[in-house]
Design a protein around this motif. Structure first.
Motif, mmCIF file in Angstrom:
data_model
loop_
_atom_site.group_PDB
_atom_site.id
_atom_site.type_symbol
_atom_site.label_atom_id
_atom_site.label_comp_id
_atom_site.label_asym_id
_atom_site.label_seq_id
_atom_site.Cartn_x
_atom_site.Cartn_y
_atom_site.Cartn_z
ATOM 1 N N ALA A 166 91.211 98.463 131.414
ATOM 2 C CA ALA A 166 91.192 98.872 130.013
ATOM 3 C C ALA A 166 90.548 100.252 129.866
ATOM 4 C CB ALA A 166 90.442 97.839 129.174
ATOM 5 N N ILE A 186 91.438 102.285 126.565
ATOM 6 C CA ILE A 186 91.300 101.226 125.553
ATOM 7 C C ILE A 186 89.822 101.079 125.226
ATOM 8 C CG2 ILE A 186 91.610 98.763 125.100
ATOM 9 C CD1 ILE A 186 94.057 98.930 127.022
ATOM 10 N N LEU A 217 88.582 95.537 122.825
ATOM 11 C CA LEU A 217 89.333 94.366 123.257
ATOM 12 C C LEU A 217 88.924 93.175 122.400
ATOM 13 C CD1 LEU A 217 88.881 94.608 127.137
ATOM 14 C CD2 LEU A 217 90.968 95.096 125.858
ATOM 15 N N GLN A 252 84.798 90.368 120.237
ATOM 16 C CA GLN A 252 85.191 91.764 120.227
ATOM 17 C C GLN A 252 84.345 92.503 121.227
ATOM 18 O OE1 GLN A 252 85.210 93.501 116.349
ATOM 19 N NE2 GLN A 252 84.352 95.379 117.117
#
Length: 56
Positions: free
Chosen positions: A15, A20, A23, A56
Motif C-alpha cells: 500500500a 495509498i 486503508l 481505519q
C-alpha cells in the motif's frame, strides 16, 4: 513469524509503495488488539449482531 503478521506487513508495504494513505478493513472484535499494533483504529460502532468492527 506469525502468518497474520507477515500478511499485514506485506499489505502495508505494498500500500505504501502504491501511495495509498488510508486503508479500511473490517474485523471481529477479538482481533482489535492485532490491528491496533499496526496503527489501525476503530472508526465505526460495533456491529452488534455480527460482533464486527470497521478499522481505519
Amino acid at each position: 513469524m506469525n502468518v497474520g503478521k507477515a500478511l499485514m506487513e506485506k499489505l502495508l508495504e505494498k500500500a505504501k509503495a502504491k501511495g495509498i494513505k488510508k486503508l479500511y478493513l473490517d474485523s471481529q472484535i477479538k482481533a482489535i488488539g492485532f490491528y491496533r499494533k499496526f496503527g489501525f483504529h476503530e472508526c465505526s460502532d460495533i456491529l452488534m449482531m455480527q460482533e464486527w468492527i470497521i478499522f481505519q
